[in-house]
Design an enzyme around this catalytic site. Structure first.
Site, PDB file in Angstrom:
ATOM      1  N   SER A 156       0.844  -1.192   0.000  1.00  0.00           N
ATOM      2  CA  SER A 156       0.000   0.000   0.000  1.00  0.00           C
ATOM      3  C   SER A 156       0.878   1.241   0.000  1.00  0.00           C
ATOM      4  O   SER A 156       2.001   1.224   0.534  1.00  0.00           O
ATOM      5  CB  SER A 156      -0.910   0.030   1.242  1.00  0.00           C
ATOM      6  OG  SER A 156      -1.596   1.267   1.336  1.00  0.00           O
ATOM      7  N   TYR A 196      -0.979  -0.468  10.886  1.00  0.00           N
ATOM      8  CA  TYR A 196      -1.329  -0.867   9.518  1.00  0.00           C
ATOM      9  C   TYR A 196      -0.279  -0.403   8.522  1.00  0.00           C
ATOM     10  O   TYR A 196       0.217  -1.184   7.704  1.00  0.00           O
ATOM     11  CB  TYR A 196      -2.702  -0.324   9.139  1.00  0.00           C
ATOM     12  CG  TYR A 196      -3.077  -0.601   7.687  1.00  0.00           C
ATOM     13  CD1 TYR A 196      -3.268  -1.900   7.242  1.00  0.00           C
ATOM     14  CD2 TYR A 196      -3.228   0.438   6.779  1.00  0.00           C
ATOM     15  CE1 TYR A 196      -3.598  -2.170   5.921  1.00  0.00           C
ATOM     16  CE2 TYR A 196      -3.560   0.194   5.455  1.00  0.00           C
ATOM     17  CZ  TYR A 196      -3.743  -1.114   5.024  1.00  0.00           C
ATOM     18  OH  TYR A 196      -4.056  -1.369   3.716  1.00  0.00           O
TER      19      TYR A 196
END
Length: 258
Positions: free
Chosen positions: A137, A150
């Site tokens: 990501s 995260y």
């Protein structure tokens, strides 16, 4: 016919990867928690493309079920492409986060792709061919914007992929890190986010199609929404140069107190 194993294959990015690799003539091994969804997708792809589709229903946060997928990568018909797509998000700050939920996220986003890659590379190196796709990501570069762990898990996947690429590329194994920006998948709703409040969402089909162009070009890192490739090249150049001047003594600026 090559064979591709895809985790998190029942919906979203994983399901689109399954459809795209099936259209390329790959046999598939599909992994996700929902046997029913995998069965439906498998039936669709067998009928459309005359390929074989193997189903493994597994929760990759469960060590015993993860071991089942590892065993499949090490034995049976050779796996030519591993797509480490399964993942989850955990929103909110680190302070006050539930330790059990953090442990589960680490299991899925870090431990599972690491151990699955480990299970796959032996056969790939022996054959002198193969590919691993790790879905990361762009939050890898945004820890201040995405507090908590995260972003850190995705930063691990990027560094892990780059290290694997350097090690395994000369042995015939291609490794790609795909770094999406916000994409219209259920990872956000499962984490409690409101999709209507997330700007500039990319559609899943567009993301995977762009990522596969990067795959065909043998990019080490593919960032589908990045228009100026020079920005990434400059970032990578700076990252590569920085350690070259680091010696065995403290820098002058650290030889005196403030």
């Amino acid at each position: 016919m090559p064979t591709t194993l895809i985790t998190g294959a029942s919906t979203g990015i994983g399901a689109v990867y399954a459809r795209r690799f099936a259209a390329r003539g790959h046999n598939l091994v599909l992994v996700a928690r929902s046997a029913e969804k995998l069965g439906d997708l498998g039936a669709e792809l067998r009928a459309a493309h005359d390929i074989s589709v193997e189903i493994i229903a597994a929760d990759l946060t469960d060590p015993a079920q993860l071991a089942t997928v590892e065993a499949r990568l090490r034995s049976g018909d050779a796996i030519d492409v591993l797509v480490n797509n399964a993942g989850a998000a955990l929103l909110g700050p680190f302070a006050g986060a539930d330790p059990a939920r953090m442990a589960q996220l680490l299991s899925l986003n870090v431990t599972a792709p690491t151990l699955l890659a480990s299970a796959a590379v032996g056969g790939m190196v022996k054959r002198g061919s193969g590919a691993i796709i790790n879905i990361g990501s762009v939050v890898s570069f945004m820890p201040a914007v995405f507090p908590g762990i995260y972003a850190a898990t995705k930063a691990y996947l990027l560094t892990f992929s780059q290290g694997l690429a350097a090690e395994l590329g000369p042995k015939g194994v291609y490794v790609q890190a795909v770094l999406p920006a916000a994409t219209r998948t259920d990872i956000w709703t499962k984490a409690g986010a409101d999709l209507a409040k997330i700007p500039n969402l990319m559609e899943v089909d567009d993301l995977v199609d762009a990522a596969l162009i990067g795959f065909d070009r043998r990019e080490t890192v593919t960032i589908p929404p990045l228009g100026d490739a020079g920005l990434w090249d400059a970032f990578e150049t700076a990252r590569a140069i920085l350690p070259s001047g680091l010696g065995g003594a403290p820098a002058e600026r650290y030889r005196r107190s403030a």
